[in-house]
Every structure is written in C-alpha cells, then in structure tokens.
Enzyme design. Structure first.
Site, PDB file in Angstrom:
ATOM      1  CG  LEU A  35      -2.012  -1.131   1.192  1.00 22.54           C
ATOM      2  CD1 LEU A  35      -2.976  -0.991   2.366  1.00 22.54           C
ATOM      3  CD2 LEU A  35      -2.806  -1.194  -0.115  1.00 22.54           C
ATOM      4  CB  THR A  36       3.512   2.431  -2.342  1.00 24.83           C
ATOM      5  OG1 THR A  36       2.837   2.175  -3.593  1.00 24.83           O
ATOM      6  CG2 THR A  36       4.465   1.289  -2.017  1.00 24.83           C
ATOM      7  CB  ALA A  83       6.783  -3.055  -9.919  1.00 29.06           C
ATOM      8  CB  THR A 130       7.172  -3.119 -18.738  1.00 25.99           C
ATOM      9  OG1 THR A 130       7.022  -2.047 -19.655  1.00 25.99           O
ATOM     10  CG2 THR A 130       8.595  -3.055 -18.188  1.00 25.99           C
ATOM     11  CG  ASP A 131       6.121  -1.974 -24.010  1.00 28.58           C
ATOM     12  OD1 ASP A 131       6.338  -1.343 -22.948  1.00 28.58           O
ATOM     13  OD2 ASP A 131       5.363  -1.545 -24.903  1.00 28.58           O
ATOM     14  CD  GLU A 132       8.390   2.106 -20.051  1.00 25.54           C
ATOM     15  OE1 GLU A 132       9.411   2.559 -19.524  1.00 25.54           O
ATOM     16  OE2 GLU A 132       7.274   2.645 -19.972  1.00 25.54           O
ATOM     17  CE1 TYR A 155       8.428   0.090 -14.057  1.00 23.96           C
ATOM     18  CE2 TYR A 155       8.465   0.724 -16.380  1.00 23.96           C
ATOM     19  CZ  TYR A 155       7.940  -0.043 -15.354  1.00 23.96           C
ATOM     20  OH  TYR A 155       6.933  -0.954 -15.613  1.00 23.96           O
ATOM     21  CE  LYS A 159       8.454  -4.684 -14.238  1.00 26.34           C
ATOM     22  NZ  LYS A 159       7.647  -5.334 -13.166  1.00 26.34           N
TER      23      LYS A 159
HETATM   24  P1  NAD Z   1       0.916   0.453  -9.812  1.00 23.71           P
HETATM   25  O1  NAD Z   1       1.995   1.417  -9.469  1.00 23.71           O
HETATM   26  O2  NAD Z   1      -0.462   0.945 -10.078  1.00 23.71           O
HETATM   27  O3  NAD Z   1       0.778  -0.632  -8.649  1.00 23.71           O
HETATM   28  C1  NAD Z   1       1.896  -1.210  -8.021  1.00 23.71           C
HETATM   29  C2  NAD Z   1       1.420  -1.884  -6.733  1.00 23.71           C
HETATM   30  O4  NAD Z   1       2.556  -2.482  -6.097  1.00 23.71           O
HETATM   31  C3  NAD Z   1       0.812  -0.912  -5.728  1.00 23.71           C
HETATM   32  O5  NAD Z   1      -0.393  -1.426  -5.195  1.00 23.71           O
HETATM   33  C4  NAD Z   1       1.880  -0.780  -4.649  1.00 23.71           C
HETATM   34  O6  NAD Z   1       1.339  -0.523  -3.360  1.00 23.71           O
HETATM   35  C5  NAD Z   1       2.535  -2.153  -4.719  1.00 23.71           C
HETATM   36  N1  NAD Z   1       3.923  -2.140  -4.226  1.00 23.71           N
HETATM   37  C6  NAD Z   1       4.893  -1.239  -4.552  1.00 23.71           C
HETATM   38  N2  NAD Z   1       6.023  -1.529  -3.872  1.00 23.71           N
HETATM   39  C7  NAD Z   1       5.761  -2.631  -3.123  1.00 23.71           C
HETATM   40  C8  NAD Z   1       6.532  -3.411  -2.235  1.00 23.71           C
HETATM   41  N3  NAD Z   1       7.811  -3.085  -1.952  1.00 23.71           N
HETATM   42  N4  NAD Z   1       5.961  -4.492  -1.639  1.00 23.71           N
HETATM   43  C9  NAD Z   1       4.668  -4.819  -1.905  1.00 23.71           C
HETATM   44  N5  NAD Z   1       3.885  -4.098  -2.739  1.00 23.71           N
HETATM   45  C10 NAD Z   1       4.422  -3.029  -3.343  1.00 23.71           C
HETATM   46  O7  NAD Z   1       1.482  -0.391 -11.028  1.00 23.71           O
HETATM   47  P2  NAD Z   1       0.724  -1.019 -12.296  1.00 23.71           P
HETATM   48  O8  NAD Z   1       0.677  -0.013 -13.362  1.00 23.71           O
HETATM   49  O9  NAD Z   1      -0.502  -1.679 -11.841  1.00 23.71           O
HETATM   50  O10 NAD Z   1       1.809  -2.114 -12.724  1.00 23.71           O
HETATM   51  C11 NAD Z   1       1.790  -3.403 -12.155  1.00 23.71           C
HETATM   52  C12 NAD Z   1       2.896  -4.251 -12.770  1.00 23.71           C
HETATM   53  O11 NAD Z   1       2.709  -4.317 -14.175  1.00 23.71           O
HETATM   54  C13 NAD Z   1       4.290  -3.666 -12.560  1.00 23.71           C
HETATM   55  O12 NAD Z   1       5.175  -4.746 -12.355  1.00 23.71           O
HETATM   56  C14 NAD Z   1       4.595  -2.956 -13.880  1.00 23.71           C
HETATM   57  O13 NAD Z   1       5.971  -2.912 -14.110  1.00 23.71           O
HETATM   58  C15 NAD Z   1       3.880  -3.865 -14.848  1.00 23.71           C
HETATM   59  N6  NAD Z   1       3.423  -3.218 -16.104  1.00 23.71           N
HETATM   60  C16 NAD Z   1       2.689  -2.058 -16.066  1.00 23.71           C
HETATM   61  C17 NAD Z   1       2.211  -1.521 -17.257  1.00 23.71           C
HETATM   62  C18 NAD Z   1       1.380  -0.255 -17.276  1.00 23.71           C
HETATM   63  O14 NAD Z   1       1.114   0.286 -18.345  1.00 23.71           O
HETATM   64  N7  NAD Z   1       0.922   0.262 -16.135  1.00 23.71           N
HETATM   65  C19 NAD Z   1       2.492  -2.144 -18.476  1.00 23.71           C
HETATM   66  C20 NAD Z   1       3.252  -3.307 -18.476  1.00 23.71           C
HETATM   67  C21 NAD Z   1       3.700  -3.853 -17.279  1.00 23.71           C
HETATM   68  O1  DAU Z   2       5.025   0.488 -21.828  1.00 22.80           O
HETATM   69  C1  DAU Z   2       4.631  -0.003 -20.576  1.00 22.80           C
HETATM   70  C2  DAU Z   2       4.876   1.039 -19.518  1.00 22.80           C
HETATM   71  O2  DAU Z   2       3.917   2.070 -19.736  1.00 22.80           O
HETATM   72  C3  DAU Z   2       4.776   0.514 -18.096  1.00 22.80           C
HETATM   73  O3  DAU Z   2       5.800  -0.436 -17.896  1.00 22.80           O
HETATM   74  C4  DAU Z   2       4.900   1.631 -17.080  1.00 22.80           C
HETATM   75  O4  DAU Z   2       4.696   1.124 -15.776  1.00 22.80           O
HETATM   76  C5  DAU Z   2       3.855   2.681 -17.393  1.00 22.80           C
HETATM   77  O5  DAU Z   2       4.005   3.772 -16.507  1.00 22.80           O
HETATM   78  C6  DAU Z   2       3.956   3.151 -18.834  1.00 22.80           C
HETATM   79  O6  DAU Z   2       5.156   3.933 -19.050  1.00 22.80           O
HETATM   80  P1  DAU Z   2       5.138   5.283 -19.919  1.00 22.80           P
HETATM   81  O7  DAU Z   2       6.284   6.113 -19.501  1.00 22.80           O
HETATM   82  O8  DAU Z   2       4.997   4.974 -21.362  1.00 22.80           O
HETATM   83  O9  DAU Z   2       3.729   5.902 -19.399  1.00 22.80           O
HETATM   84  P2  DAU Z   2       3.299   7.385 -18.989  1.00 22.80           P
HETATM   85  O10 DAU Z   2       1.816   7.365 -18.821  1.00 22.80           O
HETATM   86  O11 DAU Z   2       4.120   7.932 -17.887  1.00 22.80           O
HETATM   87  O12 DAU Z   2       3.636   8.221 -20.310  1.00 22.80           O
HETATM   88  C7  DAU Z   2       3.050   7.902 -21.558  1.00 22.80           C
HETATM   89  C8  DAU Z   2       3.611   8.870 -22.581  1.00 22.80           C
HETATM   90  O13 DAU Z   2       3.100  10.182 -22.303  1.00 22.80           O
HETATM   91  C9  DAU Z   2       5.105   9.000 -22.551  1.00 22.80           C
HETATM   92  O14 DAU Z   2       5.596   9.197 -23.873  1.00 22.80           O
HETATM   93  C10 DAU Z   2       5.373  10.250 -21.730  1.00 22.80           C
HETATM   94  C11 DAU Z   2       4.154  11.103 -22.054  1.00 22.80           C
HETATM   95  N1  DAU Z   2       3.713  12.010 -20.948  1.00 22.80           N
HETATM   96  C12 DAU Z   2       3.487  11.459 -19.726  1.00 22.80           C
HETATM   97  C13 DAU Z   2       3.084  12.261 -18.661  1.00 22.80           C
HETATM   98  C14 DAU Z   2       2.848  11.644 -17.292  1.00 22.80           C
HETATM   99  C15 DAU Z   2       3.517  13.365 -21.186  1.00 22.80           C
HETATM  100  O15 DAU Z   2       3.694  13.860 -22.305  1.00 22.80           O
HETATM  101  N2  DAU Z   2       3.128  14.149 -20.126  1.00 22.80           N
HETATM  102  C16 DAU Z   2       2.910  13.645 -18.878  1.00 22.80           C
HETATM  103  O16 DAU Z   2       2.567  14.439 -17.963  1.00 22.80           O
END
Ligand code: NAD
Ligand code: DAU
Length: 347
Positions: A35-36, A83, A130-132, A155, A159
C-alpha cells in the site's frame, strides 16, 4: 491452490485479483501489497469479503517477513506484479526502484525456491513485466520476444534486471517461470500520475495538459481488462520457461491521443467543442524519453489464442466514464502527497 498475487491493490493488480477471485472459487487468492501511494484497497471493495480472498499488507523487499509468509501459507503459484511503476519517479529516485523491483523480486524468488526445495511439480512463478525493457524503436518495426533488452530509464533498467533474475533462477535452479511483457495499459483505477488519468483529471479541473517535448512519442495502448485476460490465459496455458509479449496493435502518438481524449471529454462534460484542446501545453521533455514502443503480439495470439476485446475508442470511453463516475476515488488519491508530487514534477 494457494495463489499469491503481489501488488494486487495497484492498477493492473486489482483487475487481476478481481478476475481470479471471481473466476476461480477453488483457488485461495492472497493479495500481498505494501500500500504505497499507488496501492488502494478501495480498488477491491467489491470482492474484499469473498471467502477465497485474503489481503496481507507487507513489503516484498523485507526478506524475513517474506520468508515467514511463504512458510506459513505455502504458496504454490505466484503472479508477481508489485513494483514501483512510474518512469518519472524513477528518474528522481532510482534506488527505490532497485529496492522493490530487483531486490523484492529476488527475495520472492529465493523464498519460493527455499519453500519447494526443487520439488516444483505444479508450481509457477509468473513475473509481470513491461515492453520498456526492450528500449526504444525507431519509426518502424515491433518488439518480439527475441528483441534484445536495451532499457533506457531507471524504471525499465530495474524491470529488465528483475526479468533477468527470474530467467536466471529458471536456468540455474530449474525454477518454473513465465514472463509476460506488456505495452501501456489504461483503464479504471489507474493512478493519475500516468498520462491518461492525469490528463482526464486536469481536464475536469481545467488545468494545463503538460505534453512532454513535441508530443511526437508513440505508445501502444491496451485496456487493462484485456491485459488481465491475457494474464489469466498465460497463467493457465502458458509454457514454462517462455516469454510472451502482450499488446493490441494500437499505436498512438501522444499528441494525437491527447487530442482524441480532449474531444471525448468535451462531449462527456458537455463543453463546447475545442474547449479541452486549449489546455494543451508543451513542456520540458522527459530525460531519456523513449521514442516509440510497439508490440508484436503474434506469439500469445497464435499459441494461446488471446486477442484484445475492445477498440481503443471503446476503451477510452469506458475509462473516461469510470473517472467521471468515481470522482470521490479521484479526489481521495489526488489530495495530500499527490499535490507535492505534482508541484515538484510540473512546477
Ligand atoms: P501500480 O503502481 O499501479 O501498482 C503497483 C502496486 O505495487 C501498488 O499497489 C503498490 O502498493 C505495490 N507495491 C509497490 N512496492 C511494493 C513493495 N515493496 N511491496 C509490496 N507491494 C508493493 O502499477 P501497475 O501499473 O498496476 O503495474 C503493475 C505491474 O505491471 C508492474 O510490475 C509494472 O511494471 C507492470 N506493467 C505495467 C504496465 C502499465 O502500463 N501500467 C504495463 C506493463 C507492465
Ligand atoms: O510500456 C509499458 C509502460 O507504460 C509501463 O511499464 C509503465 O509502468 C507505465 O508507466 C507506462 O510507461 P510510460 O512512460 O509509457 O507511461 P506514462 O503514462 O508515464 O507516459 C506515456 C507517454 O506520455 C510517454 O511518452 C510520456 C508522455 N507524458 C506522460 C506524462 C505523465 C507526457 O507527455 N506528459 C505527462 O505528464
């Protein structure tokens, strides 16, 4: 089956927990989450009293606590989502990402290994990535499962590190694993630090929409419930030791996506056409900003039969509706610390 889902109170995790709790009454789902700022139990209100669900608050990077938890509950399978997930935060505080994403993952791998002592029949460590990790594409081409890792942000480096450790535990100790690498998710319950919910919130409040650089960066967007469906399929049908890329052939330049979002928000908020677009403000670019991500999802489509269920327009409309219908959720997560973060990030 005792199934541990880490990070289940976060954005993607909460959709995965809900899907498993509802669809698999014979599994007991333990949701472990620290619960960050990104974790929120409000995301799971509708299933919190289900008999096959238990929430545990704790840190995956706390070795003693994790070892004790594995000893107590004898988790047979794990879906590991916990994460630190935001690129901008990783630029300001890389160590927090090393601690949770790398150390936390290795601590979980060790606990799993110590518990089963190489007797891995019917066991699984499913790592969500992630694809990143693949770095940035130019104007053409796609990421496949064979693309070399080339991460550019703290980040994505963290990953990538965690993926390497999972694979290394498979090679070295025979630990049964699957890794999936997904593209950008969007949908209900996403914390408003990420592009789409941040901009929805700002449009509601008539605040500037901070587009980084010239906005000509490309991301490949997938509705979060389609990601959860893919995780369900890979968990049950995926081959051990394999990686699957997940994405929906849905590339958008940021600036085009933001304009579409503005147009849909004008309709939903019954504002005059063009009102939200006036909020677009080009700001200083993100350092190390990856130009383009695009996933080739052929493997998961051909081998496991997964395809996305929604078009982007449908998904975006559902997402906007959810944020407008859940203003209290949005207000709760944007009070307090969020204001400090916003001030520091966007000055
Ligand atoms: P998020 O930030 O919304 O959620 C992360 C969760 O992990 C939170 O509930 C947080 O409390 C918990 N957490 C953080 N540190 C922790 C710790 N030390 N111990 C236990 N819990 C902890 O993230 P999300 O966007 O839901 O992403 C979830 C997973 O999917 C991540 O591994 C991320 O890399 C991956 N992912 C995300 C995306 C995306 O677009 N959001 C895409 C591809 C992969
Ligand atoms: O590709 C998967 C990833 O997508 C996940 O692994 C990450 O957890 C998730 O955060 C996401 O990463 P991005 O950096 O691509 O997502 P974000 O929403 O932060 O940004 C999307 C795009 O928009 C990126 O090119 C940066 C841009 N951006 C983002 C923010 C927050 C802006 O232009 N302005 C902004 O304020």
């Amino acid at each position: 089956m005792n199934l541990l889902i880490t990070g289940g109170a976060g954005f993607i995790g909460s959709h995965v927990v809900r899907l498993f709790v509802k669809n698999y009454p014979n599994y007991h789902i333990y949701n472990l989450d620290l619960l960050t700022y990104a974790g929120n139990l409000e995301n799971l209100k509708d299933i919190e009293n289900q008999p096959n669900y238990t929430f545990i608050q704790g840190d995956i990077a706390n070795e003693g606590f994790i070892n004790g938890l594995f000893e107590k509950h004898k988790f047979e399978r794990i879906i590991h989502l916990a994460a630190e997930s935001h690129v901008d935060r990783s630029i300001n505080d890389p160590l927090a990402f090393v601690k949770t994403n790398i150390m936390g993952t290795v601590i979980l791998l060790n606990a799993f290994k110590m518990l089963w002592l190489d007797n891995y029949t019917d066991k699984l460590f499913y790592h969500i990535s992630t694809d990143e990790v693949y770095g940035s594409l130019g104007d053409s081409g796609f990421f496949t499962e064979d693309t070399s890792y080339d991460p550019n942000s703290p980040y994505s480096a963290s990953k990538a590190g965690s993926d390497h450790f999972v694979r290394a535990y498979g090679e070295t100790y025979g630990l049964p694993y699957i890794i999936t690498n997904c593209s950008n998710n969007y949908g209900p319950n996403q914390f408003p630090e990420k592009l789409i919910p941040l901009f929805i919130n700002n449009i509601i409040h008539n605040k500037p929409l901070p587009v980084y650089g010239d906005g000509n960066y490309t991301r490949d967007w997938l509705f979060v419930i389609d990601h959860a469906r893919a995780i369900d399929i890979a968990f049950h049908e995926g081959k051990l030791g394999e990686t699957y890329n997940i994405g929906g052939f849905n590339e958008w330049k940021n600036i085009d996506l933001v304009k579409l979002l503005c147009a849909q928000m004008d309709i939903e908020l019954q504002r005059e056409k063009g009102t939200s677009e006036k909020l677009i403000t080009f700001v200083k670019d993100r350092p190390g900003h990856d130009l383009r991500y695009a996933i080739d999802p052929s493997k998961i489509k051909n081998e496991l039969g997964w395809t996305p269920s929604l078009t982007f327009e449908e998904g975006l409309e559902k997402t906007i509706r959810w944020y407008l219908d859940n203003e209290e959720w949005l207000n709760n997560v944007t009070s307090g610390d969020y204001q400090n973060y916003y001030q520091k990030q966007y000055n």
